[in-house]
Design an enzyme around this catalytic site. Sequence first.
Site, mmCIF file in Angstrom:
data_model
loop_
_atom_site.group_PDB
_atom_site.id
_atom_site.type_symbol
_atom_site.label_atom_id
_atom_site.label_comp_id
_atom_site.label_asym_id
_atom_site.label_seq_id
_atom_site.Cartn_x
_atom_site.Cartn_y
_atom_site.Cartn_z
ATOM 1 N N LYS A 17 0.471 -1.249 -0.038
ATOM 2 C CA LYS A 17 0.291 -0.155 0.086
ATOM 3 C C LYS A 17 1.131 1.029 0.134
ATOM 4 O O LYS A 17 1.551 1.640 0.863
ATOM 5 C CB LYS A 17 -1.189 0.080 0.819
ATOM 6 C CG LYS A 17 -1.874 1.432 1.528
ATOM 7 C CD LYS A 17 -2.214 0.903 3.048
ATOM 8 C CE LYS A 17 -1.558 1.810 4.368
ATOM 9 N NZ LYS A 17 -1.118 2.941 4.011
ATOM 10 N N SER A 113 -0.793 -4.660 7.134
ATOM 11 C CA SER A 113 -2.571 -5.146 6.776
ATOM 12 C C SER A 113 -2.362 -5.575 5.392
ATOM 13 O O SER A 113 -4.220 -5.982 5.174
ATOM 14 C CB SER A 113 -2.559 -3.444 6.855
ATOM 15 O OG SER A 113 -2.239 -2.833 8.007
ATOM 16 N N ASP A 146 -5.114 -0.161 8.940
ATOM 17 C CA ASP A 146 -4.554 0.031 7.128
ATOM 18 C C ASP A 146 -5.948 -0.604 6.516
ATOM 19 O O ASP A 146 -5.508 -1.163 5.431
ATOM 20 C CB ASP A 146 -3.701 -0.253 7.094
ATOM 21 C CG ASP A 146 -2.866 1.680 7.055
ATOM 22 O OD1 ASP A 146 -3.050 2.707 6.812
ATOM 23 O OD2 ASP A 146 -1.551 1.794 7.071
#
Length: 293
Positions: A17, A113, A146
Site C-alpha cells: 500500500k 495490513s 489500514d
Amino acid sequence: MAHDTQSALRVELARAKVNLALHITGQRPDGYHLLDSLVVFPQIGDRVALEPAGSLDLRLEGPFARDLDGPSENNLILKAVRAFAESAGIPVPNVRLTLTKRLPVASGIGGGSSDAATTLRLLEDFSGSYLPEETLHALALSLGADVPVCLFPEPQIMRGIGDELSPGPQLPVCGIVLVNPKVGVSTPDVFKNMSKRDNPPLPDLPERFSSVAQLTECLADCRNDMQDPAVSLCPEIGKVLSALEADTRIAFARMSGSGATCFGLCELRDAMDIERQLRTAHPGWWIASGSLS
C-alpha cells in the site's frame, strides 16, 4: 486460480500500500490523527497461499519472515482467520496459510495490513461465506486502521483515521520503484516530531490521470506531511530520496506513509533498469519495481 473445489491451492499477491500523498489534517481527542491520502497498490507485494490442512497452520517464509516479531499465533493473518470465522458464523477453517514475506516489516507500505486483507478475501473464496460489505469493512477495521483500504487493492482516497474510503482516480500506465534503506522508523516518533498537525487537505483530484506527467504534476501540489519529520529522525530516508531524484528517468519521488520506504515514479519500461542500477549502487537497500496498477 482454481475455484472449483475446496482442495484447490489459492494464491494471491498481497500488494504493498503506497501513499502517493499523505496530508495530516488534524488530531482527535483520543490521539488518533486525521488524514487525507491518495493510496495505490502496485504489483509488488507479499505472497499469501491458502490450502486445506488438518488444522489451522501458518508458515512464514521469504526474506523478511524472521523480522516478524513474536510467536506466529499472534500474527495478524491468524487473527484475521479467527475473526472471519466468528463474523461468518462458521467453525475456524482447517487451512494452511503460507506467507512469503517479501516486503520489509514496519516500513510504511502496509505489508501486514495487506496480508490480513488478502487472507480475508481468500477465506471468503475458500469457505463460500461472502460477508456483507459493511460487515467485512468492520471486521477489517477491528484488525487495524489500514486493513479496510487493502481489501480492494485499487486507487483509493483515505480520510478520517483511514476508515473513510472512496474510489481514487484511474491511473496511467506507470512504473514504480520502491526503496527501503533497511532502517526502521517508529510511526509514533514521527508523529511526535511533527510541529503542525492541522494541515490543508488534498486538493480535488481528477477522475483519471491520462499520463505519468499529469499524475506527477498533481502530486507536486500534494505532500507527505510525515516526510520531513521522518527524515530528521532517520537521515537514511533523505539519502534514498536523493538517489531516486538523481535519476533523470524518475519523474517524481516521495516517502510513503511514515517511512522509511520511498517511491519513484517512472515510465513502466524504465522501472526494472532503474531497480537494477540502484541495487548495484546500494547493495544494502531493499529495492523492488513493478507496475503502479
